[in-house]
Design a protein around this motif. Structure first.
Motif, PDB file in Angstrom:
ATOM      1  N   LEU A 116       0.827  -1.207   0.000  1.00  0.00           N
ATOM      2  CA  LEU A 116       0.000   0.000   0.000  1.00  0.00           C
ATOM      3  C   LEU A 116       0.859   1.255   0.000  1.00  0.00           C
ATOM      4  CD1 LEU A 116      -2.606   1.578   0.174  1.00  0.00           C
ATOM      5  CD2 LEU A 116      -2.669   1.096   2.637  1.00  0.00           C
ATOM      6  N   ASN A 117       1.896   1.277   0.819  1.00  0.00           N
ATOM      7  CA  ASN A 117       2.767   2.454   0.870  1.00  0.00           C
ATOM      8  C   ASN A 117       3.422   2.722  -0.478  1.00  0.00           C
ATOM      9  OD1 ASN A 117       2.134   2.718   3.570  1.00  0.00           O
ATOM     10  ND2 ASN A 117       4.018   1.755   4.305  1.00  0.00           N
ATOM     11  N   PHE A 118       3.845   1.653  -1.152  1.00  0.00           N
ATOM     12  CA  PHE A 118       4.461   1.800  -2.468  1.00  0.00           C
ATOM     13  C   PHE A 118       3.437   2.324  -3.481  1.00  0.00           C
ATOM     14  CE2 PHE A 118       5.312   0.084  -6.710  1.00  0.00           C
ATOM     15  CZ  PHE A 118       6.570   0.625  -6.952  1.00  0.00           C
ATOM     16  N   LEU A 119       2.230   1.753  -3.462  1.00  0.00           N
ATOM     17  CA  LEU A 119       1.198   2.187  -4.399  1.00  0.00           C
ATOM     18  C   LEU A 119       0.830   3.650  -4.160  1.00  0.00           C
ATOM     19  CD1 LEU A 119      -0.892   1.452  -6.617  1.00  0.00           C
ATOM     20  CD2 LEU A 119      -2.481   0.924  -4.750  1.00  0.00           C
ATOM     21  N   VAL A 163       2.141  12.742   2.611  1.00  0.00           N
ATOM     22  CA  VAL A 163       2.436  11.801   1.529  1.00  0.00           C
ATOM     23  C   VAL A 163       3.849  11.261   1.724  1.00  0.00           C
ATOM     24  CG1 VAL A 163       0.856  12.909  -0.106  1.00  0.00           C
ATOM     25  CG2 VAL A 163       3.245  13.660   0.009  1.00  0.00           C
ATOM     26  N   MET A 164       4.214  10.282   0.885  1.00  0.00           N
ATOM     27  CA  MET A 164       5.536   9.660   0.944  1.00  0.00           C
ATOM     28  C   MET A 164       5.795   9.107   2.349  1.00  0.00           C
ATOM     29  SD  MET A 164       6.052   9.957  -2.144  1.00  0.00           S
ATOM     30  CE  MET A 164       5.616  10.952  -3.544  1.00  0.00           C
ATOM     31  N   ASP A 165       6.869   9.480   2.999  1.00  0.00           N
ATOM     32  CA  ASP A 165       7.179   8.927   4.324  1.00  0.00           C
ATOM     33  C   ASP A 165       6.187   9.372   5.392  1.00  0.00           C
ATOM     34  OD1 ASP A 165       9.337   7.592   3.296  1.00  0.00           O
ATOM     35  OD2 ASP A 165      10.826   9.057   3.964  1.00  0.00           O
ATOM     36  N   GLU A 166       5.423  10.423   5.121  1.00  0.00           N
ATOM     37  CA  GLU A 166       4.431  10.923   6.076  1.00  0.00           C
ATOM     38  C   GLU A 166       3.061  10.277   5.881  1.00  0.00           C
ATOM     39  OE1 GLU A 166       5.006  13.263   8.588  1.00  0.00           O
ATOM     40  OE2 GLU A 166       7.103  12.921   8.046  1.00  0.00           O
ATOM     41  N   PHE A 167       2.925   9.415   4.885  1.00  0.00           N
ATOM     42  CA  PHE A 167       1.642   8.792   4.573  1.00  0.00           C
ATOM     43  C   PHE A 167       1.214   7.816   5.669  1.00  0.00           C
ATOM     44  CE2 PHE A 167      -0.514   5.056   2.605  1.00  0.00           C
ATOM     45  CZ  PHE A 167      -1.703   5.673   2.244  1.00  0.00           C
ATOM     46  N   ARG A 168      -0.019   7.956   6.130  1.00  0.00           N
ATOM     47  CA  ARG A 168      -0.617   7.026   7.087  1.00  0.00           C
ATOM     48  C   ARG A 168      -2.027   6.726   6.603  1.00  0.00           C
ATOM     49  NH1 ARG A 168       3.923   7.607   7.972  1.00  0.00           N
ATOM     50  NH2 ARG A 168       5.032   7.982   9.935  1.00  0.00           N
ATOM     51  N   PHE A 169      -2.293   5.480   6.295  1.00  0.00           N
ATOM     52  CA  PHE A 169      -3.601   5.115   5.750  1.00  0.00           C
ATOM     53  C   PHE A 169      -4.640   5.096   6.856  1.00  0.00           C
ATOM     54  CE2 PHE A 169      -6.819   2.026   4.429  1.00  0.00           C
ATOM     55  CZ  PHE A 169      -7.155   2.526   3.181  1.00  0.00           C
TER      56      PHE A 169
END
Length: 235
Positions: A116-119, A163-169
């Protein structure tokens, strides 16, 4: 008009039905849905606590709402999203769990998903070329003084701080809840959602959401199945 690229379960998924009832609106049809009967909250209280997520629709954000560049049309965005989705394979998400996110309640994953993080990072990068630059008002609404240096860089580079490293689903289920109401609201959320969280959910589509005019509720414009292009090549 604004667009967003999100995850939301398929129309017939039990989680979709539970969310439509809880939020009072079906994100696919846009129709009003009667709220569930819960012991800890009345119908008016549920409507009050779900006003914000009801407008944005049940989703996990991948690429936050954006306006198209002046020289880009919706058809080009759709073609690109259809092709992009087809070149990425579906995957299974870790189980969802209910969490308190600051003063909000929502669904999060039980553990991180590298797929998910990669997508998510790939979507942000691929579709940034369609995004119109943020206005000064857009930047102010993001409250830049409260952002970290990395988040502020993301805001200016990608149009969103998380986004990127700050992304949290996360899939938001309430607006802000005052401490005095937390126990009752959490009990209601658990009563509605825990029965449909006993399984893993397939991430098999990218959903294009649209906001037809400022302040209008977001709705699912189209679902774009993942893996189709790769499957054709193998066949």
């Amino acid at each position: 008009m604004r667009y967003a690229i999100h995850f939301t379960p398929s129309p017939n998924d039990p989680l979709t039905h539970a969310a439509a009832a809880w939020l009072g609106r079906d994100v696919y049809s846009g129709q009003t849905v009667e709220p569930p009967a819960v012991s800890s909250l009345g119908m008016q209280e549920i409507s009050y606590h779900t006003a914000l997520p009801r407008r944005y629709g049940f989703h996990g954000a991948i690429k936050a709402p954006f306006r198209l560049m002046d020289d880009v049309g919706e058809a080009a965005l759709l073609r690109s999203l259809m092709h992009f989705a087809g070149t990425h394979q579906p995957f299974t998400l870790p189980p969802f769990e209910i969490a308190k996110l600051g003063n909000l309640y929502g669904l999060v994953l039980s553990w991180p998903s590298e797929a998910l993080n990669f997508l998510a990072a790939s979507v942000v990068q691929e579709f940034d070329r369609y995004r119109a630059p943020l206005s000064d008002a857009d930047i102010e609404r993001a409250d830049p003084d409260r952002l970290s240096a990395t988040q502020l860089t993301n805001l200016h580079r990608w149009g969103h701080p998380y986004v990127m490293d700050e992304f949290r689903f996360q899939m938001i289920l309430t607006g802000g809840v005052v401490p005095a109401d937390c126990v009752r609201v959490e009990r209601a959320v658990r009563g509605v959602f825990e029965p449909v969280l006993d399984r893993q959910v397939e991430f098999s589509n990218l959903a294009l959401f649209v906001e037809d005019e400022p302040g209008a509720p977001f709705r699912v414009h189209s679902l774009h199945p993942m893996g189709r292009v790769s499957a054709r090549k193998i066949a």
